[in-house]
Design a protein around this motif. Structure first.
Motif, PDB file in Angstrom:
ATOM      1  N   HIS A   1       0.823  -1.207   0.000  1.00 40.44           N
ATOM      2  CA  HIS A   1       0.000   0.000   0.000  1.00 40.44           C
ATOM      3  C   HIS A   1       0.865   1.267   0.000  1.00 40.44           C
ATOM      4  N   GLN A   2       2.066   1.176  -0.524  1.00 40.26           N
ATOM      5  CA  GLN A   2       3.001   2.302  -0.528  1.00 40.26           C
ATOM      6  C   GLN A   2       2.429   3.481  -1.312  1.00 40.26           C
ATOM      7  N   CYS A   3       2.777   4.697  -0.879  1.00 40.91           N
ATOM      8  CA  CYS A   3       2.296   5.886  -1.581  1.00 40.91           C
ATOM      9  C   CYS A   3       3.079   7.110  -1.119  1.00 40.91           C
ATOM     10  N   GLY A   4       2.861   8.240  -1.803  1.00 38.67           N
ATOM     11  CA  GLY A   4       3.261   9.547  -1.313  1.00 38.67           C
ATOM     12  C   GLY A   4       4.608  10.093  -1.711  1.00 38.67           C
ATOM     13  N   THR A   5       5.343   9.437  -2.603  1.00 41.04           N
ATOM     14  CA  THR A   5       6.717   9.845  -2.888  1.00 41.04           C
ATOM     15  C   THR A   5       6.843  10.934  -3.947  1.00 41.04           C
ATOM     16  N   ALA A   6       5.726  11.356  -4.527  1.00 38.16           N
ATOM     17  CA  ALA A   6       5.728  12.466  -5.498  1.00 38.16           C
ATOM     18  C   ALA A   6       4.367  13.149  -5.397  1.00 38.16           C
ATOM     19  N   VAL A   7       4.118  13.794  -4.258  1.00 37.96           N
ATOM     20  CA  VAL A   7       2.769  14.235  -3.934  1.00 37.96           C
ATOM     21  C   VAL A   7       2.263  15.301  -4.904  1.00 37.96           C
ATOM     22  N   ALA A   8       0.944  15.288  -5.110  1.00 35.27           N
ATOM     23  CA  ALA A   8       0.274  16.282  -5.945  1.00 35.27           C
ATOM     24  C   ALA A   8      -0.182  17.453  -5.081  1.00 35.27           C
ATOM     25  N   GLY A   9      -0.170  18.638  -5.664  1.00 37.25           N
ATOM     26  CA  GLY A   9      -0.618  19.823  -4.945  1.00 37.25           C
ATOM     27  C   GLY A   9      -0.609  21.036  -5.850  1.00 37.25           C
ATOM     28  N   HIS A  10      -1.062  22.142  -5.305  1.00 42.16           N
ATOM     29  CA  HIS A  10      -1.134  23.381  -6.095  1.00 42.16           C
ATOM     30  C   HIS A  10       0.196  24.130  -6.131  1.00 42.16           C
ATOM     31  N   ASP A  11       0.965  24.057  -5.072  1.00 44.48           N
ATOM     32  CA  ASP A  11       2.173  24.864  -4.919  1.00 44.48           C
ATOM     33  C   ASP A  11       3.404  24.057  -5.321  1.00 44.48           C
ATOM     34  N   PRO A  12       4.156  24.497  -6.333  1.00 47.37           N
ATOM     35  CA  PRO A  12       5.360  23.752  -6.736  1.00 47.37           C
ATOM     36  C   PRO A  12       6.417  23.662  -5.643  1.00 47.37           C
ATOM     37  N   ALA A  13       6.363  24.556  -4.678  1.00 40.68           N
ATOM     38  CA  ALA A  13       7.354  24.510  -3.598  1.00 40.68           C
ATOM     39  C   ALA A  13       7.051  23.417  -2.587  1.00 40.68           C
ATOM     40  N   SER A  14       5.807  22.954  -2.531  1.00 40.99           N
ATOM     41  CA  SER A  14       5.439  21.966  -1.523  1.00 40.99           C
ATOM     42  C   SER A  14       4.829  20.707  -2.128  1.00 40.99           C
ATOM     43  N   SER A  15       5.002  20.512  -3.421  1.00 44.29           N
ATOM     44  CA  SER A  15       4.490  19.316  -4.084  1.00 44.29           C
ATOM     45  C   SER A  15       5.314  19.054  -5.332  1.00 44.29           C
ATOM     46  N   VAL A  16       5.210  17.843  -5.841  1.00 49.48           N
ATOM     47  CA  VAL A  16       5.965  17.427  -7.029  1.00 49.48           C
ATOM     48  C   VAL A  16       5.107  17.525  -8.280  1.00 49.48           C
ATOM     49  N   LEU A  17       3.812  17.247  -8.124  1.00 50.99           N
ATOM     50  CA  LEU A  17       2.901  17.171  -9.260  1.00 50.99           C
ATOM     51  C   LEU A  17       1.802  18.215  -9.132  1.00 50.99           C
ATOM     52  N   THR A  18       1.238  18.606 -10.259  1.00 54.10           N
ATOM     53  CA  THR A  18       0.063  19.467 -10.273  1.00 54.10           C
ATOM     54  C   THR A  18      -1.151  18.656  -9.829  1.00 54.10           C
ATOM     55  N   PRO A  19      -2.302  19.287  -9.583  1.00 49.90           N
ATOM     56  CA  PRO A  19      -3.499  18.501  -9.262  1.00 49.90           C
ATOM     57  C   PRO A  19      -3.869  17.488 -10.335  1.00 49.90           C
ATOM     58  N   ASP A  20      -3.444  17.717 -11.584  1.00 49.54           N
ATOM     59  CA  ASP A  20      -3.698  16.758 -12.659  1.00 49.54           C
ATOM     60  C   ASP A  20      -2.583  15.743 -12.817  1.00 49.54           C
ATOM     61  N   CYS A  21      -1.681  15.710 -11.823  1.00 51.70           N
ATOM     62  CA  CYS A  21      -0.608  14.716 -11.743  1.00 51.70           C
ATOM     63  C   CYS A  21       0.445  14.856 -12.845  1.00 51.70           C
ATOM     64  N   ARG A  22       0.563  16.046 -13.422  1.00 56.03           N
ATOM     65  CA  ARG A  22       1.698  16.349 -14.286  1.00 56.03           C
ATOM     66  C   ARG A  22       2.787  16.977 -13.426  1.00 56.03           C
ATOM     67  N   ALA A  23       4.027  16.662 -13.713  1.00 56.53           N
ATOM     68  CA  ALA A  23       5.131  17.219 -12.941  1.00 56.53           C
ATOM     69  C   ALA A  23       5.136  18.744 -13.065  1.00 56.53           C
ATOM     70  N   HIS A  24       5.272  19.433 -11.932  1.00 54.30           N
ATOM     71  CA  HIS A  24       5.377  20.893 -11.984  1.00 54.30           C
ATOM     72  C   HIS A  24       6.538  21.322 -12.879  1.00 54.30           C
ATOM     73  N   ASP A  25       7.624  20.571 -12.840  1.00 58.29           N
ATOM     74  CA  ASP A  25       8.853  20.982 -13.523  1.00 58.29           C
ATOM     75  C   ASP A  25       8.910  20.547 -14.977  1.00 58.29           C
ATOM     76  N   LEU A  26       8.003  19.670 -15.399  1.00 57.95           N
ATOM     77  CA  LEU A  26       8.091  19.081 -16.736  1.00 57.95           C
ATOM     78  C   LEU A  26       6.727  19.125 -17.408  1.00 57.95           C
ATOM     79  N   ASP A  27       6.720  19.467 -18.677  1.00 62.62           N
ATOM     80  CA  ASP A  27       5.453  19.669 -19.385  1.00 62.62           C
ATOM     81  C   ASP A  27       4.865  18.390 -19.962  1.00 62.62           C
ATOM     82  N   ASN A  28       5.630  17.311 -20.014  1.00 62.40           N
ATOM     83  CA  ASN A  28       5.127  16.100 -20.690  1.00 62.40           C
ATOM     84  C   ASN A  28       5.342  14.830 -19.872  1.00 62.40           C
TER      85      ASN A  28
END
Length: 542
Positions: A459-486
């Protein structure tokens, strides 16, 4: 298979290890991993008109008599094929509870497919801290839960569990009824003022004959094909529609382009050779640990901490559930249940008058047998373990594990190290205490419990969390990387919190949601220019 390949020298952005001439594959969308997230994504994109390639480090798990041979599965580890991981704090090696097959962990899961509760998407207070809100709500995911339940043929019944969130449609199949021993347990729990319910399940086991064929399918493959695993439900239909699959292909790194905002290629090891896969879009679904490890391994001079990691959170906030195996024994009563995993209890899942903080979930395990117990207690005589398991009911208790930055994974000399210190244990102990009392009152006076350790991480999870703020999350709410467009991540890496229920259906529902964003107007991919209409599949072992 007619891969599009060309002979060329290594690209400037490739690592020192050269790509062999003729080992270039071009596709529109590359999906890394074929489990619940990757398989569902492949299914969701199968009619998009894009050329889609699924990369799986394992191969097909054979349907064979050994699938239900408990000695083969548990004592000889016939289907355990994960590499060795290490406890980051002690350096101790361990074999993790992950499986590399087409279909991923779903080949051996118990097909327990509940929705998360609506409160799981909201900020929730626990004794040891706060479970954060998700960047989207239950209402946002609800239509996709409905689609996922239809896709994975879930059996369930609305209205039995007081914590069940709103459904826009009924379950597609009727709930699996309890067998006599479990029905007696449910009746006793109900007399105690509790609300047992029939747990949503993706197993075609609605007759005694089918239950005989499924009796060992929790933690093992199902030779009869009655389990809603990702290979059967998602990958095979995707291949029939033209999606391509490359097995025995371990992706070792992602290659960013000169702009630093796109991934241009993935490198994969296939029988000692390196294959370069170029795509317009990449979807990562290798599991919360392996997805994070891949991003960390893909570090470059411009991205020394790994890709998609400007927040420093890739690999951080690793969560698994606080879990206990719970066995109740009546020395004078044989439990003849074939498929035991039909009952759930959520009376203390959320905070309420009887408990200040959430405690967690009860669900049944598949019926334990002597071979399963022998794996955990090799010193115990088999006759004793058989006597115990013949007379036991077997329960799995889960309590939420809160995100902690210091809990995570790292890659040291190419090896995965897991850093995990359990938290929120007070509510878990209270859940065990309350269930012990209820089970004893139900006629099982002898209780054995064992809390699971670092190696129990399905049940592992949480190693690239989604969120609104790029400073406190890895992914956007749509699970695209904040830092990468594709680059999108659709396994449980994106979970901001672990909740206290099985994650599989939530992973599938989210993959369907993210697929809609990938298919939205304005997103272009290469069309499938293959001349064949039949599905293509290739194993690097051939």
């Amino acid at each position: 298979m007619n891969w599009e390949t060309i002979d060329e020298a290594p690209r400037p952005d490739a690592p020192a290890e050269p790509v062999l001439p003729g080992r270039l594959i071009r596709t529109g969308i590359a999906i890394i991993g074929s489990g619940m997230g990757g398989g569902t994504m492949a299914y969701a994109l199968k009619d998009s008109g894009s050329r889609i390639l699924v990369l799986e480090r394992g191969h097909r798990l054979p349907a064979e008599p050994q699938n239900s041979d408990l000695d083969e599965v548990y004592l000889r580890g016939r289907y355990k094929n994960a590499d060795t991981w290490y406890n980051g704090r002690t350096g101790t090696p361990f074999k993790p509870g992950v499986y590399y097959w087409v279909g991923g962990n779903t080949k051996v899961y118990g097909a327990c497919l509940p929705r998360f509760r609506a409160s799981d998407f909201e900020e929730t207070q626990h004794p040891d801290g706060t479970s954060p809100a998700w960047p989207f709500s239950y209402a946002d995911l609800e239509p996709y839960y409905t689609r996922a339940e239809k896709l994975f043929q879930v059996h369930g019944q609305i209205g039995e569990d007081p914590t069940e969130p709103i459904h826009s449609e009924a379950y597609p199949h009727l709930a699996l009824d309890h067998e006599p021993a479990i029905q007696a347990l449910a009746d006793s729990l109900r007399r105690q003022g509790l609300h047992p319910f029939r747990m949503p399940n993706g197993l075609d086991a609605d007759s005694p004959e089918k239950r005989t064929l499924c009796a060992t399918s929790d933690g093992a493959p199902n030779e009869a094909g009655l389990k809603s695993d990702a290979e059967k439900i998602a990958i095979n239909p995707a291949l029939a529609a033209g999606v391509e699959l490359l097995t025995d292909a371990k992706v070792t790194s992602l290659i960013p382009g000169p702009d630093g905002r796109t991934i241009v290629a993935a490198l994969a090891e296939c029988n000692g050779k390196v294959i370069r896969i170029e795509a317009d879009k990449f979807v990562l679904a290798a599991g919360a640990v392996n997805s994070a490890a891949l991003l960390l391994r893909s570090a470059t001079k411009d991205h020394p901490q790994g890709l998609a990691n400007s927040s420093g959170l890739v690999g951080r906030n690793y969560m698994v559930h606080n879990s206990t195996f719970f066995i109740g024994i009546n020395p004078f009563r044989i439990n003849r249940t074939l498929w035991q995993k039909t009952l759930g209890l959520n009376d203390w899942y959320e905070a309420g008058p009887a408990n200040k903080y959430p405690l967690g979930n009860l669900q049944m395990l598949g019926k334990l047998r002597a071979s399963m117990l022998k794996m955990a207690k090799p010193w115990a005589p088999t006759w004793l373990l058989k006597a115990m398991s013949d007379r036991s009911i077997d329960i799995y208790l889960t309590t939420e594990d809160l995100p902690r930055r210091q809990n995570g994974i790292s890659v040291v000399n190419g090896k995965i190290h897991v850093w995990w210190e359990p938290n929120n244990l007070g509510p878990h102990r209270e859940l065990v205490r309350r269930i012990s009392r209820a089970v004893r009152r139900s006629g099982y006076p002898v209780i054995f419990t064992e809390r699971m350790g670092i190696e129990t991480n399905s049940h592992q999870c949480g190693t690239a969390v989604a969120g609104h703020d790029p400073a406190s999350s890895v992914l956007t709410p749509d699970c695209r990387a904040h830092d990468l467009d594709n680059l999108w991540v659709v396994d449980s890496s994106f979970f901001p919190s672990s909740a206290a229920l099985n994650p599989a259906l939530t992973i599938a529902a989210n993959a369907l949601r993210v697929a809609d964003t990938i298919l939205a107007p304005g997103t272009s991919t290469r069309t499938n220019d293959a001349t064949e209409n039949s599905p293509r599949e290739q194993s690097s072992r051939r």
